[in-house]
Design a protein around this motif. Structure first.
Motif, PDB file in Angstrom:
ATOM      1  N   ARG A 137     -61.403 -23.398  -1.561  1.00 21.72           N
ATOM      2  CA  ARG A 137     -62.374 -24.383  -1.072  1.00 21.72           C
ATOM      3  C   ARG A 137     -61.629 -25.600  -0.547  1.00 21.72           C
ATOM      4  O   ARG A 137     -60.739 -26.148  -1.230  1.00 21.72           O
ATOM      5  CB  ARG A 137     -63.329 -24.799  -2.195  1.00 21.72           C
ATOM      6  N   SER A 138     -61.970 -26.030   0.655  1.00 23.89           N
ATOM      7  CA  SER A 138     -61.357 -27.221   1.238  1.00 23.89           C
ATOM      8  C   SER A 138     -61.986 -28.472   0.630  1.00 23.89           C
ATOM      9  O   SER A 138     -63.201 -28.571   0.516  1.00 23.89           O
ATOM     10  CB  SER A 138     -61.541 -27.221   2.756  1.00 23.89           C
ATOM     11  N   LYS A 139     -61.134 -29.418   0.264  1.00 28.35           N
ATOM     12  CA  LYS A 139     -61.591 -30.675  -0.328  1.00 28.35           C
ATOM     13  C   LYS A 139     -61.365 -31.863   0.603  1.00 28.35           C
ATOM     14  O   LYS A 139     -62.135 -32.809   0.606  1.00 28.35           O
ATOM     15  CB  LYS A 139     -60.847 -30.923  -1.640  1.00 28.35           C
TER      16      LYS A 139
ATOM     17  N   TRP B  37     -53.387 -25.286  -5.518  1.00 29.89           N
ATOM     18  CA  TRP B  37     -53.932 -26.334  -4.667  1.00 29.89           C
ATOM     19  C   TRP B  37     -52.838 -26.854  -3.725  1.00 29.89           C
ATOM     20  O   TRP B  37     -51.646 -26.675  -3.973  1.00 29.89           O
ATOM     21  CB  TRP B  37     -54.525 -27.471  -5.494  1.00 29.89           C
TER      22      TRP B  37
ATOM     23  N   GLU C 161     -58.300 -26.271  -2.894  1.00 30.98           N
ATOM     24  CA  GLU C 161     -58.168 -25.696  -4.231  1.00 30.98           C
ATOM     25  C   GLU C 161     -58.466 -24.214  -4.157  1.00 30.98           C
ATOM     26  O   GLU C 161     -59.372 -23.776  -3.442  1.00 30.98           O
ATOM     27  CB  GLU C 161     -59.129 -26.380  -5.198  1.00 30.98           C
TER      28      GLU C 161
END
Length: 287
Positions: free
Chosen positions: A245-247, A270, A281
């Motif tokens: 998942r892109s943060k 990450w 992450e």
């Protein structure tokens, strides 16, 4: 045919794309694998027919092919055929999930069956966000190889690189590796994917039009580097499942670091710049 009839975010209209399907095919050629390994600095023997293909090379297969004159101002193909015509200008890969059943091998003719699974609209700090979920089934001669869920997010014209407050720096992992970000790396990865999105290779566009501080590091590139790092840390064994998942975005104005921490049979991973927040992450599972 593409339909850009509305400049408004009409969810009822966009929901008409849920359930749309397409099937495409391509071949994992030795030359593709050679270019993939060279781009990512993967030290590997010359590719031979029948040998296992590198992880996530399937992302470079059967790309959307549109004439150059049909590309939008951002370099993307027109929307409205398989991909819904979301009228928000900025598109990013928000995350994904992969489940692996078998090796993809060099020389395989791969079939990818894709389906638009969901469309949702949310309100973010920068305005409206439209999330499109696409499911892919990858097979060779009707033999399932992997399934993939892609989560794509569309944003409005406000600056998506602007965060709220001072984000907390990412922790350091038990294992780490520094990745040197260069314009040739980003350009070559875009070329592998036949990805015309200008934020990855056109600095004047990325900074002047989209307002980013530099070229944007691809989400799939980060995911690929993390997955290869995970397999390497587990004696070369590929995980059975991988989620990411892109943060926050990463740019080419500094190197970034791959981090990993073991938690039983699960490996948490990450990416982050030195002193910066987690950008992506991921979690790798072995069953």
């Amino acid at each position: 045919m593409p339909d850009d009839r509305s400049e408004e975010l009409d969810l009822d209209y966009l929901n008409g794309w849920i359930g749309r399907e397409e099937t495409v095919s391509d071949v994992v050629t030795p030359e593709l694998v050679r270019r993939f390994n060279a781009t990512l600095d993967i030290g590997a023997p010359p590719p031979e027919i029948g040998a296992p293909a590198p992880l996530l090379v399937h992302l470079c297969l059967a790309p959307s092919v549109a004439a150059t004159g049909e590309l939008g101002p951002d370099g993307h193909p027109p929307r409205g055929d398989f991909v819904p015509p979301v009228p928000l200008p900025r598109r990013m890969w928000a995350g994904g999930e992969l489940e692996f059943f078998d090796d993809l091998r060099i020389g395989d003719r791969v079939e990818r069956h894709s389906r638009v699974a969901d469309i949702a609209v949310k309100q973010g700090r920068s305005g409206a966000l439209c999330f499109v979920t696409v499911e892919h089934r990858i097979s060779v001669d009707a033999r399932p190889v992997l399934t993939e869920i892609q989560n794509i997010v569309y944003r409005g014209p406000s600056d998506p690189s602007r965060g709220a407050g001072s984000p907390q720096p990412a922790k350091s992992g038990e294992h780490s590796r520094r990745i040197r970000v260069t314009a040739p790396l980003l350009f070559r990865y875009s070329a592998l994917m036949f990805n015309g999105h200008r934020i990855h290779y056109d600095r004047a566009y990325a900074t002047g039009t989209e307002g980013y501080p530099g070229l944007v590091v691809h989400g799939p590139l980060q995911a690929t580097l993390l997955l290869h790092f995970a397999a390497e840390l587990n004696a070369g064994r590929s995980p059975s499942r991988f989620t990411f998942r892109s943060k926050a975005p990463l740019f080419d104005d500094g190197d970034f670091i791959l981090h990993a921490a073991q938690d039983g049979d699960v490996l948490h991973l990450w990416t982050a710049r030195e002193g910066g927040p987690a950008a992506m992450e991921a979690t790798a599972y072995w069953s």
